[in-house]
Design a protein around this motif. Structure first.
Motif, PDB file in Angstrom:
ATOM      1  N   GLY A 171      59.945  67.347  44.430  1.00 29.71           N
ATOM      2  CA  GLY A 171      59.051  66.615  43.554  1.00 29.71           C
ATOM      3  C   GLY A 171      59.416  66.727  42.089  1.00 29.71           C
ATOM      4  N   ILE A 172      60.720  66.875  41.793  1.00 26.03           N
ATOM      5  CA  ILE A 172      61.205  67.003  40.417  1.00 26.03           C
ATOM      6  C   ILE A 172      61.855  65.692  40.002  1.00 26.03           C
ATOM      7  N   ASP A 173      61.316  65.054  38.977  1.00 24.50           N
ATOM      8  CA  ASP A 173      61.911  63.794  38.527  1.00 24.50           C
ATOM      9  C   ASP A 173      63.133  64.067  37.651  1.00 24.50           C
ATOM     10  N   GLY A 174      63.787  63.000  37.210  1.00 26.43           N
ATOM     11  CA  GLY A 174      65.042  63.158  36.484  1.00 26.43           C
ATOM     12  C   GLY A 174      64.909  63.949  35.202  1.00 26.43           C
ATOM     13  N   GLN A 203      58.930  62.423  25.042  1.00 29.39           N
ATOM     14  CA  GLN A 203      59.103  62.406  26.500  1.00 29.39           C
ATOM     15  C   GLN A 203      59.470  63.788  27.020  1.00 29.39           C
ATOM     16  N   TRP A 204      60.320  64.483  26.285  1.00 30.69           N
ATOM     17  CA  TRP A 204      60.727  65.835  26.689  1.00 30.69           C
ATOM     18  C   TRP A 204      59.514  66.772  26.694  1.00 30.69           C
ATOM     19  N   THR A 205      58.707  66.705  25.633  1.00 34.74           N
ATOM     20  CA  THR A 205      57.529  67.559  25.534  1.00 34.74           C
ATOM     21  C   THR A 205      56.536  67.262  26.653  1.00 34.74           C
ATOM     22  N   ALA A 206      56.374  65.993  26.980  1.00 39.15           N
ATOM     23  CA  ALA A 206      55.466  65.623  28.066  1.00 39.15           C
ATOM     24  C   ALA A 206      55.937  66.217  29.394  1.00 39.15           C
ATOM     25  N   ALA A 207      57.254  66.191  29.635  1.00 39.00           N
ATOM     26  CA  ALA A 207      57.795  66.782  30.861  1.00 39.00           C
ATOM     27  C   ALA A 207      57.583  68.295  30.871  1.00 39.00           C
ATOM     28  N   ASP A 213      51.942  72.968  33.530  1.00 36.19           N
ATOM     29  CA  ASP A 213      50.736  72.812  34.344  1.00 36.19           C
ATOM     30  C   ASP A 213      50.985  73.187  35.802  1.00 36.19           C
ATOM     31  N   ARG A 214      52.222  72.988  36.248  1.00 36.24           N
ATOM     32  CA  ARG A 214      52.567  73.313  37.638  1.00 36.24           C
ATOM     33  C   ARG A 214      53.062  74.741  37.797  1.00 36.24           C
TER      34      ARG A 214
END
Length: 284
Positions: A171-174, A203-207, A213-214
């Motif tokens: 479940g790891i996106d690019g 985008q990096w910070t959001a990832a 969170d996980r």
């Protein structure tokens, strides 16, 4: 192959990845109309699959920002057909590898490595491996140094497709793959990952926040114990999925091929195949 990602990189990867830095390859792509920048990379690797769209390229390359891919694909196919791109890539590779290996390009070592590497690819399976399957459908070159390059390319794409399957399973996106790989300290530095793969700071910070969170990253952005375990599972799954060629070749011939390719890789690197500070990185 009894080994890990670092062994694959040091023994084999440079014998493919020099094409992304070779002026001969750039010139060949320019000669068929491709624009400088990311276009030759995307078109060059994607061409064995045909004139596919940006969504297919982004999906199979996995860790590039799809917005960046869409700036060059499918426009590249309006400038040159996939067949022209493939011919240019092989022509440029021939010239570049001849320069990098010098007189050694006609050596017995290159011929032996080419024969062994080609045999190893007989252990690769195409199911679920679109980039590998596209490359495997291409005709084999005639000259041993090009046979070796093509075989290493097949092994690299076969391994990469398997790694993407492992990422999907976890479940790891690019982008998350890039972030976690950088956090291991064995991948790209964060600024280089953002620049080369086209991701913004936001985008990096959001990832990073999703991974925190996980429980994959801690508050400082380092891998947690769970994050380390995740990366270990990814590498183990990648190794398992990549065993086919080495099981087919057998331990003795695999060791010989690794020995030959490690020596040839040193020659390529010492001849200036990569800009200072750049080396062939494995997939995240």
């Amino acid at each position: 192959m009894a080994g890990d990602e670092q062994r694959f990189k040091s023994a084999f990867d440079s014998l493919h990845a020099f094409v992304y830095f070779a002026p001969e390859v750039d010139a060949a792509f320019a000669g068929v109309g491709l624009r400088p920048g990311r276009m030759p990379y995307f078109a060059g690797r994607a061409a064995p699959m045909g004139a596919v769209g940006a969504d297919v390229v982004a999906a199979t390359f996995y860790n590039f920002n799809p917005e960046v891919v869409a700036r060059t694909i499918p426009r590249a196919w309006t400038l040159a057909t996939p067949e022209q791109v493939l011919d240019a890539r092989l022509e440029g590779t021939d010239r570049a590898l001849t320069r990098l290996l010098g007189e050694h390009v006609k050596s017995d070592e290159v011929a032996e490595a080419a024969e062994l590497a080609r045999e190893a690819t007989a252990g690769c399976r195409p199911e679920g491996r679109p980039l590998y399957a596209g490359h495997a459908g291409l005709p084999w070159p005639g000259e041993p140094h090009l046979v070796l390059w093509h075989a290493v390319t097949l092994l690299r794409e076969h391994r990469g497709d398997g790694h993407i399957a492992a990422l999907v399973l976890e479940g790891i996106d690019g982008l998350e793959a890039l972030v976690t790989h950088s956090a291991t300290g064995r991948g790209f530095f964060t600024p280089a990952a953002k620049l080369t793969r086209g991701w913004s700071d936001e985008q990096w910070t959001a990832a990073e926040n999703r991974l925190k969170d996980r429980g994959v990253l801690d508050a400082e952005g380092a891998l947690t114990d769970a994050g380390v375990a995740l990366r270990d599972r990814l590498e183990a799954a990648t190794e398992t999925a990549a065993r086919g060629p080495w099981d087919h070749l057998g331990a003795e011939r695999t060791a010989r091929l690794e020995e030959l390719c490690r020596g040839l890789s040193r020659r390529v690197v010492d001849a200036g195949a990569f800009p200072e500070g750049v080396f062939a990185l494995g997939r995240p």
